[in-house]
Design a protein around this motif. Structure first.
Motif, PDB file in Angstrom:
ATOM      1  N   GLU A  96       0.820  -1.205   0.000  1.00 13.40           N
ATOM      2  CA  GLU A  96       0.000   0.000   0.000  1.00 13.40           C
ATOM      3  C   GLU A  96       0.857   1.259   0.000  1.00 13.40           C
ATOM      4  OE1 GLU A  96      -3.883  -0.755   2.548  1.00 13.40           O
ATOM      5  OE2 GLU A  96      -2.139  -1.645   3.530  1.00 13.40           O
ATOM      6  N   LEU A  97       2.149   1.091   0.279  1.00 16.63           N
ATOM      7  CA  LEU A  97       3.047   2.237   0.364  1.00 16.63           C
ATOM      8  C   LEU A  97       3.621   2.640  -0.991  1.00 16.63           C
ATOM      9  CD1 LEU A  97       4.894   1.205   3.637  1.00 16.63           C
ATOM     10  CD2 LEU A  97       3.062   2.877   3.382  1.00 16.63           C
ATOM     11  N   GLY A  98       3.270   1.935  -2.046  1.00 17.59           N
ATOM     12  CA  GLY A  98       3.653   2.342  -3.389  1.00 17.59           C
ATOM     13  C   GLY A  98       4.941   1.719  -3.895  1.00 17.59           C
ATOM     14  N   ALA A  99       5.192   1.911  -5.185  1.00 18.48           N
ATOM     15  CA  ALA A  99       6.337   1.292  -5.846  1.00 18.48           C
ATOM     16  C   ALA A  99       7.666   1.853  -5.368  1.00 18.48           C
ATOM     17  CB  ALA A  99       6.211   1.466  -7.362  1.00 18.48           C
ATOM     18  N   GLU A 100       7.661   3.097  -4.872  1.00 11.84           N
ATOM     19  CA  GLU A 100       8.905   3.704  -4.420  1.00 11.84           C
ATOM     20  C   GLU A 100       9.361   3.166  -3.068  1.00 11.84           C
ATOM     21  OE1 GLU A 100      10.800   5.623  -6.334  1.00 11.84           O
ATOM     22  OE2 GLU A 100       9.280   5.215  -7.859  1.00 11.84           O
ATOM     23  N   PHE A 101       8.440   2.557  -2.340  1.00 15.84           N
ATOM     24  CA  PHE A 101       8.828   1.944  -1.067  1.00 15.84           C
ATOM     25  C   PHE A 101       9.440   0.581  -1.345  1.00 15.84           C
ATOM     26  CE2 PHE A 101       7.743  -1.250   2.126  1.00 15.84           C
ATOM     27  CZ  PHE A 101       8.444  -0.752   3.218  1.00 15.84           C
ATOM     28  N   LYS A 102      10.590   0.332  -0.739  1.00 21.05           N
ATOM     29  CA  LYS A 102      11.268  -0.943  -0.893  1.00 21.05           C
ATOM     30  C   LYS A 102      11.607  -1.491   0.486  1.00 21.05           C
ATOM     31  CE  LYS A 102      13.338   0.302  -5.341  1.00 21.05           C
ATOM     32  NZ  LYS A 102      12.623   1.590  -5.415  1.00 21.05           N
ATOM     33  N   VAL A 103      11.438  -2.775   0.644  1.00 21.97           N
ATOM     34  CA  VAL A 103      11.767  -3.393   1.921  1.00 21.97           C
ATOM     35  C   VAL A 103      13.250  -3.196   2.238  1.00 21.97           C
ATOM     36  CG1 VAL A 103      11.787  -5.559   3.206  1.00 21.97           C
ATOM     37  CG2 VAL A 103       9.908  -5.063   1.654  1.00 21.97           C
ATOM     38  N   SER A 104      14.056  -3.070   1.212  1.00 24.94           N
ATOM     39  CA  SER A 104      15.489  -2.844   1.421  1.00 24.94           C
ATOM     40  C   SER A 104      15.779  -1.483   2.041  1.00 24.94           C
ATOM     41  CB  SER A 104      16.243  -2.980   0.098  1.00 24.94           C
ATOM     42  OG  SER A 104      15.743  -2.069  -0.860  1.00 24.94           O
ATOM     43  N   ASP A 105      14.760  -0.617   2.123  1.00 24.71           N
ATOM     44  CA  ASP A 105      14.934   0.674   2.798  1.00 24.71           C
ATOM     45  C   ASP A 105      14.870   0.535   4.319  1.00 24.71           C
ATOM     46  OD1 ASP A 105      15.051   1.969   0.332  1.00 24.71           O
ATOM     47  OD2 ASP A 105      12.897   2.395   0.305  1.00 24.71           O
ATOM     48  N   ILE A 106      14.363  -0.582   4.802  1.00 26.94           N
ATOM     49  CA  ILE A 106      14.196  -0.786   6.236  1.00 26.94           C
ATOM     50  C   ILE A 106      15.539  -1.131   6.877  1.00 26.94           C
ATOM     51  CG2 ILE A 106      13.119  -2.220   8.004  1.00 26.94           C
ATOM     52  CD1 ILE A 106      10.769  -2.617   6.126  1.00 26.94           C
ATOM     53  N   LYS A 107      15.840  -0.461   7.964  1.00 25.61           N
ATOM     54  CA  LYS A 107      17.072  -0.722   8.711  1.00 25.61           C
ATOM     55  C   LYS A 107      16.821  -1.635   9.911  1.00 25.61           C
ATOM     56  CE  LYS A 107      19.075   3.726   7.370  1.00 25.61           C
ATOM     57  NZ  LYS A 107      19.592   5.040   7.845  1.00 25.61           N
ATOM     58  N   THR A 108      15.809  -1.322  10.705  1.00 24.07           N
ATOM     59  CA  THR A 108      15.414  -2.201  11.805  1.00 24.07           C
ATOM     60  C   THR A 108      13.904  -2.334  11.783  1.00 24.07           C
ATOM     61  OG1 THR A 108      15.144  -0.452  13.470  1.00 24.07           O
ATOM     62  CG2 THR A 108      17.347  -1.419  13.240  1.00 24.07           C
ATOM     63  N   ALA A 109      13.406  -3.415  12.323  1.00 25.96           N
ATOM     64  CA  ALA A 109      11.961  -3.644  12.336  1.00 25.96           C
ATOM     65  C   ALA A 109      11.559  -4.316  13.634  1.00 25.96           C
ATOM     66  CB  ALA A 109      11.546  -4.519  11.150  1.00 25.96           C
ATOM     67  N   VAL A 110      10.413  -3.905  14.163  1.00 28.52           N
ATOM     68  CA  VAL A 110       9.779  -4.628  15.267  1.00 28.52           C
ATOM     69  C   VAL A 110       8.315  -4.767  14.894  1.00 28.52           C
ATOM     70  CG1 VAL A 110       9.413  -2.512  16.621  1.00 28.52           C
ATOM     71  CG2 VAL A 110       9.375  -4.743  17.756  1.00 28.52           C
TER      72      VAL A 110
END
Length: 305
Positions: A96-110
């Motif tokens: 839902e965050l669009g094509a410009e959002f990539k999971v590889s942009d995430i540094k840490t996640a909880v």
């Protein structure tokens, strides 16, 4: 066995499902590590982003930067533990965050099954434009900007250039990622105790027990000083010292009975207000990191049967 009610195994079973789903259906993250908590623990800092209510379901912390570093020469080895647990990051469905959002942009996640927070470097403008085009509208919640659909469908988001928080609880509620002072998972005595037991981990999976029993909270952590040496740590927060002693004995029995699967495992008890039983399991020559949740389940299930 210690947990007589069948419902008490639900936490373990749910966490197994979460980890398996993450291993097969989501994209891995990358980037630099997140900041430390007030006592220097990145894990506690991440838990501080979730309210205590969020801990009623499985919780997964991932330092994606560390995983990227470890797996750069052998991604397959860390595949089971390298992916975020958020249901929003299913690689088979568009974000839902669009094509410009990539999971590889995430540094840490909880993440929990219903809410979470990611730190990283995000294209805030492109993401908000994508949300607008997906019928999301901006509103204010406790002085903070929230994106949600007027219909109440889909997740609600808070987006900035270095952080994305989300909740799927509906009606634009961000309560799960809006802990009040002193009421986050980092303040929860069981979660804090488990985090201290796990130590410096790049991944931690927590399974709260849903009914009264000897084990209050179970946690699995992954440590790796190098890509070729991964240690898995199981921490069980128990109700009292008698329960801890009983669990310690049974875990030692499993280690012996299942040889050579758990050879080299050290089982210890730390006494106190919330006694902790810890099992430190060394790397396996035949199984990859995450094996205690993907294949070698005997130690986990000993606390749930």
């Amino acid at each position: 066995m210690r947990i007589s009610a069948g419902r008490s195994a639900v936490g373990i079973a749910a966490l197994v499902s979460v980890l398996l789903a993450a291993a097969t259906g989501c994209s891995s993250g990358s980037g630099d590590g997140g900041g430390d908590g007030e006592d220097g623990s990145p894990l506690l800092a991440a838990l501080g982003a979730l309210s205590e209510d969020a801990g009623a379901k499985p919780v997964t912390y991932l330092d994606a930067a560390r995983v990227r570093e470890l797996s750069k020469d052998d991604a397959k080895r860390f595949s089971a533990v390298s992916r975020t647990a958020s249901p929003l990051l299913n690689s088979y469905e568009p974000s839902e965050l669009g094509a410009e959002f990539k999971v590889s942009d995430i540094k840490t996640a909880v993440d929990t099954p219903e809410a979470g927070r990611w730190t990283g470097t995000f294209d805030e403008k492109a993401i908000t434009e994508a949300l607008k085009s997906g019928d999301y509208a901006r509103s204010e919640n406790d002085g903070q900007e929230v994106w949600s659909r007027p219909t109440g469908t889909g997740a609600s988001f808070r987006v900035s250039k270095d952080e994305i928080s989300y909740s799927t609880q509906g009606s634009g509620s961000m309560a799960a990622v809006d802990p009040k002072n002193g009421s986050s998972l980092a303040d929860h005595k069981d979660f804090r105790r488990a985090a201290e037991c796990l130590g410096d981990v790049y991944r931690a999976d927590f399974a709260p027990m849903s009914s009264p029993g000897a084990v209050r909270l179970a946690a699995l952590g992954q440590q790796a000083p190098s890509a070729t040496e991964n240690t898995e740590i199981l921490c069980f927060i128990t109700k009292d010292e008698a329960a801890a002693a009983s669990l310690e004995k049974e875990l030692r029995g499993v280690v012996s009975a299942e040889a050579p699967t758990f050879d080299g495992t050290k089982v210890t008890v730390e006494k106190g207000d919330r006694p902790v039983v810890r099992a430190i399991v060394p790397d396996s020559a035949t199984q990859r990191p995450g094996r205690l949740m993907v294949s070698d389940l005997e130690l986990w299930m000993t606390a749930a049967e």
